[in-house]
Motif scaffolding. Structure first.
Motif, PDB file in Angstrom:
ATOM      1  N   UNK A   1     -52.163  -9.710 -37.752  1.00  0.00           N
ATOM      2  CA  UNK A   1     -52.166  -8.352 -38.332  1.00  0.00           C
ATOM      3  C   UNK A   1     -50.835  -7.692 -38.003  1.00  0.00           C
ATOM      4  N   UNK A   2     -50.076  -7.392 -39.022  1.00  0.00           N
ATOM      5  CA  UNK A   2     -48.792  -6.720 -38.769  1.00  0.00           C
ATOM      6  C   UNK A   2     -48.755  -5.315 -39.344  1.00  0.00           C
TER       7      UNK A   2
ATOM      8  N   UNK B   1     -49.250  -1.368 -30.204  1.00  0.00           N
ATOM      9  CA  UNK B   1     -47.789  -1.436 -30.159  1.00  0.00           C
ATOM     10  C   UNK B   1     -47.254  -2.690 -30.844  1.00  0.00           C
ATOM     11  N   UNK B   2     -46.189  -2.500 -31.606  1.00  0.00           N
ATOM     12  CA  UNK B   2     -45.580  -3.639 -32.288  1.00  0.00           C
ATOM     13  C   UNK B   2     -46.047  -3.768 -33.729  1.00  0.00           C
ATOM     14  N   UNK B   3     -47.183  -3.115 -34.060  1.00  0.00           N
ATOM     15  CA  UNK B   3     -47.642  -3.182 -35.441  1.00  0.00           C
ATOM     16  C   UNK B   3     -47.055  -1.992 -36.217  1.00  0.00           C
ATOM     17  N   UNK B   4     -46.885  -2.217 -37.512  1.00  0.00           N
ATOM     18  CA  UNK B   4     -46.313  -1.169 -38.353  1.00  0.00           C
ATOM     19  C   UNK B   4     -47.442  -0.356 -39.008  1.00  0.00           C
ATOM     20  N   UNK B   5     -47.405   0.961 -38.876  1.00  0.00           N
ATOM     21  CA  UNK B   5     -48.408   1.810 -39.523  1.00  0.00           C
ATOM     22  C   UNK B   5     -47.885   2.256 -40.891  1.00  0.00           C
ATOM     23  N   UNK B   6     -48.698   2.049 -41.913  1.00  0.00           N
ATOM     24  CA  UNK B   6     -48.270   2.444 -43.261  1.00  0.00           C
ATOM     25  C   UNK B   6     -49.325   3.369 -43.878  1.00  0.00           C
ATOM     26  N   UNK B   7     -48.871   4.226 -44.782  1.00  0.00           N
ATOM     27  CA  UNK B   7     -49.740   5.256 -45.354  1.00  0.00           C
ATOM     28  C   UNK B   7     -50.639   4.675 -46.448  1.00  0.00           C
TER      29      UNK B   7
ATOM     30  N   UNK C   1     -50.029  -5.808 -49.794  1.00  0.00           N
ATOM     31  CA  UNK C   1     -49.587  -6.567 -48.601  1.00  0.00           C
ATOM     32  C   UNK C   1     -49.758  -5.778 -47.302  1.00  0.00           C
ATOM     33  N   UNK C   2     -50.914  -5.145 -47.203  1.00  0.00           N
ATOM     34  CA  UNK C   2     -51.272  -4.439 -45.967  1.00  0.00           C
ATOM     35  C   UNK C   2     -52.401  -5.254 -45.322  1.00  0.00           C
ATOM     36  N   UNK C   3     -52.321  -5.459 -44.013  1.00  0.00           N
ATOM     37  CA  UNK C   3     -53.232  -6.405 -43.360  1.00  0.00           C
ATOM     38  C   UNK C   3     -54.604  -5.814 -43.022  1.00  0.00           C
ATOM     39  N   UNK C   4     -54.735  -4.520 -43.167  1.00  0.00           N
ATOM     40  CA  UNK C   4     -56.020  -3.886 -42.904  1.00  0.00           C
ATOM     41  C   UNK C   4     -55.826  -2.385 -42.845  1.00  0.00           C
ATOM     42  N   UNK C   5     -56.939  -1.644 -42.816  1.00  0.00           N
ATOM     43  CA  UNK C   5     -56.834  -0.189 -42.733  1.00  0.00           C
ATOM     44  C   UNK C   5     -57.705   0.310 -41.589  1.00  0.00           C
ATOM     45  N   UNK C   6     -57.118   1.218 -40.804  1.00  0.00           N
ATOM     46  CA  UNK C   6     -57.821   1.808 -39.664  1.00  0.00           C
ATOM     47  C   UNK C   6     -58.153   3.252 -40.048  1.00  0.00           C
ATOM     48  N   UNK C   7     -59.450   3.545 -40.233  1.00  0.00           N
ATOM     49  CA  UNK C   7     -59.858   4.890 -40.656  1.00  0.00           C
ATOM     50  C   UNK C   7     -60.366   5.689 -39.466  1.00  0.00           C
ATOM     51  N   UNK C   8     -59.908   6.933 -39.361  1.00  0.00           N
ATOM     52  CA  UNK C   8     -60.367   7.785 -38.266  1.00  0.00           C
ATOM     53  C   UNK C   8     -60.977   9.086 -38.779  1.00  0.00           C
ATOM     54  N   UNK C   9     -60.881   9.348 -40.088  1.00  0.00           N
ATOM     55  CA  UNK C   9     -61.310  10.640 -40.644  1.00  0.00           C
ATOM     56  C   UNK C   9     -62.778  10.541 -41.057  1.00  0.00           C
TER      57      UNK C   9
END
Lengths: 389, 389
Positions: free
Chosen positions: A91-92, A114-120, A22-30
């Protein structure tokens, strides 16, 4: 460069995991994460929504990323004003790799979104990557062939009386000429590795910061790892433990070289290492539990009366006997205490039973294997025997 | 290994900064930061209270850390239960290096120290380290002598028709034999460097992810940086840009080699680079503003009609002309657009005006200098001239 279907399949597997969690997407920076999914390691950020098409936002070099990227929507990194609009209001929960992303980077993106939750999503990411495709296994085998070719040249330049650093320099020179890319990626915080180790009995038993059985003395307290200026002596074990990196894919192996004869204690310990490797290799099958493999290996070391020397200097023993390899040197799975998960077909693991004697040196073996239903398939296919010169 | 008085002075300067900023102490977890303050780079965590004695908590190897550490209170890393008791109740604001600490690490320590506020001390840390002591300047000069000695050997092995990777391998072999420690530390997120670059006109103009004028093609899209398998041609510029790392201290330099003749456009651009270096070197004095130095350099490039080629391929120009070096390759200060701060005596800076011609190759110069009241003191003391073979 990976073919397009590889990239597509990797993204589909990731999206399935994201939806399950239940994660709306992943933002990769590495960088290496981005390379894995897109085929390019330019300076960029990758957004993979749980549903829909991925988006690669490039800082530098855009021209090169567009040439290399397997993701159709590859475009310049937007302004801070435009950035949030790329994310639908639905997207939350945004996945982020907390294992490698610095706090400053996380704060930067959290503020933009802002307002979105970041999850590991560190574990999801590492678990996905641990299973290699047929295409990746081919790359790993290619890397294995090329690294073995360098190891087979050692008798041409190893001489008694040379310094460890000179031995390392000769090895590394041939490794680079064979096409190894040099920079060895490690994911663990605070680990550093420069290609590998060429260490003699004078230094190989020294403990150190490195999360492995052998650290070496290194050249200074600032770089306390790898070869030193100590000289290589006859009748003692010389340990050569190197990685090869080709097309990004790392293989890892160790061989022992002896100029003259080896004393019986060390010979027996070497034989115990080979027996442990043989046991583990036979059991590198899908479903085998990593911790159970480690405990069985530790038990074999104990049966041989070598518990104190197993995987580290007495009192500094590491509690693992193998680690995943691929685009990083420390991938999943870990054949270790506390790692109670089953192996999967297509994982690639460096198995490295070693025995450390502070006064006598280190003996052992290391090879990279692929997990398969028939047991471990050896990727670093060179004889395991001690090479006597 | 630094002498004890170095460690003490560094900690005193840090404590002064912490008190000025009303921060109650700094918790360091990044290896090279810990090395800077303690003299050891084992796997450890360093607590420096704004008042009182520092405390080094060691995970691995304790024996080696105790041998190397210049901090009197060096002890094993405590249990999670014991950890909080090491911090007095009056400690409220805890400094942490948000620039390099991964989110997972920050969360781990923030949980152990619940109720305390974590604040970013990245800038304080980098500013302190940018100014080198007399002892450090001696180390930098030693590194310079050793790297120059390797550069002076290039004519012995550079040949037309050899591959860039073979040229790099020969250089790196001699660099390692000279004692370079290999692993080059960079602080910036998502940068990677393997010792340096040996690149020919066939590839040196290619843009890339690297935050510098030159990236090179590299050996694959996974490692798109440094030498490639392209061959070195006569009558074109061959750029050798390498670091040397000795006792942890990095120096950085570039020289141009030509087999045969160089075409006039490139010769003129090289002369412009030398003129820019001369101007900057003369002005590397305490109080000079970094941005003004960069703008003056960019202006000189424009006067020479070479704006488009300055510090990058046209359209991908980097907006800097020099960077601090020391224990990391990318230290403060940066001689760059937006860096409106004055130089300080004892800072060490690699000055690297370069001109990139996508079709012709790259020419330029790089030397490491120390900032002094008399202008830049050259640390990489080898002639700047193009070496014609």
């Amino acid at each position: 460069m990976p073919i397009r279907v590889e990239s597509e399949q990797r993204i589909i597997r990731l999206q399935q995991e994201l939806r399950t969690k239940e994660i709306d997407g992943a933002l990769f920076i590495y960088p290496i994460d981005i390379y894995y999914f897109t085929g390019t390691r330019q300076n960029a950020v990758l957004w993979v929504p749980a549903e829909g098409n991925p988006l690669l936002l490039v800082r530098k070099s855009l021209a090169r990323a567009q040439e290399e990227s397997l993701v159709a929507d590859t475009r310049p990194f937007p302004s801070s004003k435009e950035f949030p609009a790329l994310f639908k209001p639905t997207i939350r929960r945004v996945g982020f790799t907390f294992d490698v992303a610095p706090v400053q980077q996380c704060n930067f993106y959290a503020k933009l979104l802002e307002g979105k939750e970041f999850v590991d999503v560190s574990a999801i990411n590492r678990e996905l990557r641990s299973v290699k495709s047929a295409w990746e296994l081919e790359r790993m085998h290619e890397s294995g062939v090329r690294l073995c070719e360098v190891f087979s040249q050692v008798p041409q330049f190893l001489r008694a009386g040379m310094r460890e650093i000179d031995l390392a320099a000769e090895f590394e020179c041939r490794l680079r000429k064979a096409g190894s890319e040099g920079y060895v990626r490690m994911r663990a915080f605070n680990q550093e590795l420069f290609q590998g180790l060429a260490v003699s009995a004078a230094t190989s038993g020294q403990p150190g910061f490195f999360d492995g059985a052998v650290t070496g003395r290194g050249l200074s307290a600032a770089s306390p790892h790898g070869p030193s200026t100590a000289t290589v002596a006859a009748n003692t074990p010389i340990l050569i433990d190197y990685t090869g990196v080709f097309n990004g894919y790392i293989v890892d192996m160790t061989r022992i070289f002896v100029i003259g004869n080896l004393e019986p204690t060390l010979r027996r310990a070497f034989d115990a290492a080979i027996a442990i490797q043989q046991y583990l290799s036979a059991n590198l099958k899908p479903g085998a539990i990593c911790e159970e493999l480690f405990l069985a290996a530790a038990d074999m070391a104990e049966q041989a009366g070598l518990s104190r020397n197993f995987m580290g200097a007495p009192g500094e023993n590491a509690r693992f006997v193998g680690h995943g390899v691929g685009l990083e040197l420390d991938e999943f799975p870990v054949i270790a205490h506390g790692f109670k998960v089953p192996l999967k077909a297509g994982q690639t693991v460096a198995i490295e039973p070693k025995f450390v004697f502070p006064d006598l040196g280190v003996v052992g073996i290391e090879n990279t294997f692929a997990v398969s239903t028939g047991g471990g398939v050896k990727i670093t296919d060179l004889p395991d025997d001690i090479v006597f010169l």
